[in-house]
Design an enzyme around this catalytic site. Structure first.
Site, PDB file in Angstrom:
ATOM      1  N   ASP A  13     -73.392  27.674 -39.365  1.00  0.00           N
ATOM      2  CA  ASP A  13     -74.575  27.451 -38.427  1.00  0.00           C
ATOM      3  C   ASP A  13     -74.490  28.036 -36.887  1.00  0.00           C
ATOM      4  OD1 ASP A  13     -76.474  25.446 -38.683  1.00  0.00           O
ATOM      5  OD2 ASP A  13     -76.172  25.679 -36.832  1.00  0.00           O
ATOM      6  N   PRO A  99     -91.123  33.305 -42.217  1.00  0.00           N
ATOM      7  CA  PRO A  99     -92.171  33.707 -43.513  1.00  0.00           C
ATOM      8  C   PRO A  99     -90.955  34.362 -44.642  1.00  0.00           C
ATOM      9  CG  PRO A  99     -92.368  34.789 -41.662  1.00  0.00           C
ATOM     10  CD  PRO A  99     -91.521  33.669 -41.085  1.00  0.00           C
ATOM     11  N   ASP A 101     -90.698  36.119 -46.829  1.00  0.00           N
ATOM     12  CA  ASP A 101     -91.049  37.726 -47.846  1.00  0.00           C
ATOM     13  C   ASP A 101     -90.769  38.797 -46.329  1.00  0.00           C
ATOM     14  OD1 ASP A 101     -92.269  37.145 -50.198  1.00  0.00           O
ATOM     15  OD2 ASP A 101     -94.086  35.198 -48.885  1.00  0.00           O
ATOM     16  N   THR A 127     -94.072  27.930 -58.164  1.00  0.00           N
ATOM     17  CA  THR A 127     -94.035  27.940 -58.656  1.00  0.00           C
ATOM     18  C   THR A 127     -93.877  26.476 -59.469  1.00  0.00           C
ATOM     19  OG1 THR A 127     -94.150  30.554 -59.559  1.00  0.00           O
ATOM     20  CG2 THR A 127     -93.776  28.846 -60.916  1.00  0.00           C
ATOM     21  N   ARG A 129     -93.880  24.319 -57.810  1.00  0.00           N
ATOM     22  CA  ARG A 129     -94.713  22.914 -57.301  1.00  0.00           C
ATOM     23  C   ARG A 129     -95.764  22.761 -58.911  1.00  0.00           C
ATOM     24  NH1 ARG A 129     -93.353  24.377 -51.449  1.00  0.00           N
ATOM     25  NH2 ARG A 129     -92.551  22.931 -50.923  1.00  0.00           N
ATOM     26  N   ARG A 131     -96.143  23.869 -62.079  1.00  0.00           N
ATOM     27  CA  ARG A 131     -95.602  23.193 -62.904  1.00  0.00           C
ATOM     28  C   ARG A 131     -95.859  21.497 -63.163  1.00  0.00           C
ATOM     29  NH1 ARG A 131     -90.292  26.684 -64.634  1.00  0.00           N
ATOM     30  NH2 ARG A 131     -90.677  25.834 -66.556  1.00  0.00           N
ATOM     31  N   HIS A 153     -95.173  33.965 -50.576  1.00  0.00           N
ATOM     32  CA  HIS A 153     -94.841  32.451 -50.022  1.00  0.00           C
ATOM     33  C   HIS A 153     -95.782  32.116 -48.987  1.00  0.00           C
ATOM     34  CE1 HIS A 153     -92.831  28.661 -50.012  1.00  0.00           C
ATOM     35  NE2 HIS A 153     -92.552  28.731 -48.889  1.00  0.00           N
TER      36      HIS A 153
HETATM   37  N1  LIG Z   1     -88.503  28.963 -48.432  1.00  0.00           N
HETATM   38  C1  LIG Z   1     -88.886  27.816 -48.378  1.00  0.00           C
HETATM   39  O1  LIG Z   1     -89.635  27.682 -49.706  1.00  0.00           O
HETATM   40  C2  LIG Z   1     -88.458  27.604 -47.361  1.00  0.00           C
HETATM   41  C3  LIG Z   1     -88.287  25.916 -47.347  1.00  0.00           C
HETATM   42  C4  LIG Z   1     -87.745  25.103 -46.698  1.00  0.00           C
HETATM   43  C5  LIG Z   1     -87.717  25.184 -45.262  1.00  0.00           C
HETATM   44  N2  LIG Z   1     -87.792  27.075 -45.171  1.00  0.00           N
HETATM   45  C6  LIG Z   1     -87.324  27.592 -44.460  1.00  0.00           C
HETATM   46  O2  LIG Z   1     -85.390  27.049 -43.742  1.00  0.00           O
HETATM   47  C7  LIG Z   1     -85.564  28.012 -42.839  1.00  0.00           C
HETATM   48  C8  LIG Z   1     -85.197  25.875 -42.158  1.00  0.00           C
HETATM   49  O3  LIG Z   1     -85.504  25.335 -41.961  1.00  0.00           O
HETATM   50  P1  LIG Z   1     -84.252  24.021 -41.406  1.00  0.00           P
HETATM   51  O4  LIG Z   1     -85.715  23.542 -42.154  1.00  0.00           O
HETATM   52  O5  LIG Z   1     -83.200  23.629 -42.255  1.00  0.00           O
HETATM   53  O6  LIG Z   1     -84.526  24.516 -40.105  1.00  0.00           O
HETATM   54  P2  LIG Z   1     -83.727  23.922 -38.499  1.00  0.00           P
HETATM   55  O7  LIG Z   1     -84.565  24.326 -37.333  1.00  0.00           O
HETATM   56  O8  LIG Z   1     -83.150  22.455 -39.308  1.00  0.00           O
HETATM   57  O9  LIG Z   1     -81.880  24.270 -39.620  1.00  0.00           O
HETATM   58  C9  LIG Z   1     -81.565  25.844 -39.139  1.00  0.00           C
HETATM   59  C10 LIG Z   1     -80.539  26.146 -38.754  1.00  0.00           C
HETATM   60  O10 LIG Z   1     -80.124  27.500 -38.589  1.00  0.00           O
HETATM   61  C11 LIG Z   1     -79.189  26.846 -37.520  1.00  0.00           C
HETATM   62  N3  LIG Z   1     -79.170  28.782 -36.876  1.00  0.00           N
HETATM   63  C12 LIG Z   1     -80.253  29.046 -36.141  1.00  0.00           C
HETATM   64  N4  LIG Z   1     -79.703  30.393 -35.124  1.00  0.00           N
HETATM   65  C13 LIG Z   1     -78.914  30.226 -36.047  1.00  0.00           C
HETATM   66  C14 LIG Z   1     -78.131  31.818 -35.996  1.00  0.00           C
HETATM   67  N5  LIG Z   1     -78.360  33.241 -35.533  1.00  0.00           N
HETATM   68  N6  LIG Z   1     -76.577  31.463 -37.009  1.00  0.00           N
HETATM   69  C15 LIG Z   1     -76.631  30.620 -37.813  1.00  0.00           C
HETATM   70  N7  LIG Z   1     -76.905  29.400 -37.822  1.00  0.00           N
HETATM   71  C16 LIG Z   1     -78.236  29.811 -36.716  1.00  0.00           C
HETATM   72  C17 LIG Z   1     -79.688  25.987 -36.228  1.00  0.00           C
HETATM   73  O11 LIG Z   1     -78.606  25.445 -35.680  1.00  0.00           O
HETATM   74  C18 LIG Z   1     -80.371  25.027 -37.457  1.00  0.00           C
HETATM   75  O12 LIG Z   1     -78.715  24.715 -37.555  1.00  0.00           O
HETATM   76  C19 LIG Z   1     -87.123  27.916 -41.581  1.00  0.00           C
HETATM   77  O13 LIG Z   1     -87.154  29.344 -41.542  1.00  0.00           O
HETATM   78  C20 LIG Z   1     -87.610  27.036 -42.680  1.00  0.00           C
HETATM   79  O14 LIG Z   1     -89.072  27.845 -42.779  1.00  0.00           O
HETATM   80  C21 LIG Z   1     -87.985  27.861 -46.676  1.00  0.00           C
END
Ligand SMILES: NC(=O)c1ccc[n+]([C@@H]2O[C@H](COP(=O)([O-])OP(=O)(O)OC[C@H]3O[C@@H](n4cnc5c(N)ncnc54)[C@H](O)[C@@H]3O)[C@@H](O)[C@H]2O)c1
Length: 296
Positions: A13, A99, A101, A127, A129, A131, A153
């Protein structure tokens, strides 16, 4: 760690203190779980990893859509992938950042890895959710419901109701007297994340389990069929973007993309979802001033 999938898990991170604290917190559970080495590290540590899971991205708050934070996430994604590849990584990238995709497409373009080696969590969570939602409505275990959410998504995702089966029965056959209303089911699945984010500020357990399920299919070379986000190259007439279709996932990543027997309106909805992603991708590239490499 809970499923004993990996011997070593490295957290990276930009906030190293946070990664170190999370690693320490996770390691506290080691003695009561299936021990793994968990530490905060750098991209050099990731070079020899089998799977790089990219979750860094802009979080959505309240009612913000996933696509609306694309530019912020894209910037983070490019940096992460560049640093990962600079270290010589040649495993499989799994993207969860939203996002998802569009971020999967960026990871694919930027990494230069083959399309089979880059996938997004896509609609696996949606999916799951779906189910779960049907399970409570129809009193049947979620694992016994064979269902698919496809496409983006996000807000344009498509529930393939025509393919849904429970013990070989369609939804209408399983519950002839009280078949759930498709529109209500679809909107509750689509809005589930907004409701969770409204209550706790983020989602975590569902997506973490979806990520682990993908890793499990890869590490155990399961050839499991999972709806994940992949580069489409002509399926249902769509190409050059990533979205979710059912895929066979194993040690080689996405081993096959399947084309379910969808009804005409479902195919149209899927193409509409693809069009939304294509437009969002073009806008993103215009904003960043980077002409995107077309991928077949
Ligand atoms: N695909 C899904 O179904 C799904 C579900 C939940 C969250 N998400 C996504 O996951 C992502 C993270 O969500 P979150 O709740 O953990 O957010 P968050 O803000 O808690 O965590 C993001 C982390 O990324 C770190 N970060 C930022 N830039 C960085 C870099 N260049 N290098 C390394 N680390 C870096 C930040 O320091 C932070 O700790 C968001 O885009 C969110 O929408 C996706």
């Amino acid at each position: 760690m809970l499923r004993a999938l990996f011997r070593e898990i490295v957290l990276i991170d930009s906030n190293h203190e946070l990664a170190a604290a999370e690693a320490a917190d996770l390691s506290d559970a080691n003695a009561l779980a299936r021990p793994a080495k968990i530490c905060a590290g750098t991209y050099e540590d990731a070079a020899s990893a089998r799977i790089a899971l990219i979750t860094a991205g802009a979080a959505t708050h309240g009612k913000e859509t996933r696509i609306s934070v694309a530019a912020k996430s894209a910037d983070v994604m490019r940096r992460c992938v560049d640093e990962l590849m600079a270290g010589g990584f040649d495993g499989i990238i799994v993207v969860a950042a939203n996002p998802v995709d569009l971020m999967t497409l960026i990871a694919l373009r930027r990494s230069g890895l083959p399309p089979s080696n880059v996938m997004g969590t896509g609609t696996l969570l949606d999916t799951s959710r779906l189910r779960q939602k049907l399970s409570t409505q129809m009193q049947v275990a979620p694992g016994s419901i064979d269902a698919l959410v496809l496409g983006e998504h996000g807000d344009s995702e498509v529930i393939a109701f025509s393919t849904l089966r429970i013990g070989g029965l369609s939804l209408g056959q399983f519950a002839p007297a009280d078949e759930p209303n498709h529109y209500e089911v679809a909107s509750s699945v689509r809005n589930a994340a907004y409701e969770i984010v409204g209550g706790k500020g983020y989602t975590s357990f569902g997506i973490a389990t979806a990520v682990v399920r993908i890793c499990e299919a890869i590490v155990r070379d399961e050839h499991s069929v999972l709806p994940v986000s992949v580069l489409v190259s002509g399926q249902f007439g769509m190409k050059g973007i990533c979205l979710s279709l059912p895929c066979v996932v194993g040690a080689d990543g996405v081993e096959r993309i399947l084309l379910p027997a969808l009804e005409r309106d479902e195919i149209e909805a899927l193409r509409a979802s693809a069009a939304i992603l294509r437009t969002a991708d073009s806008e993103l590239n215009q904003e960043q001033g980077t002409p995107a490499k077309e991928l077949e």
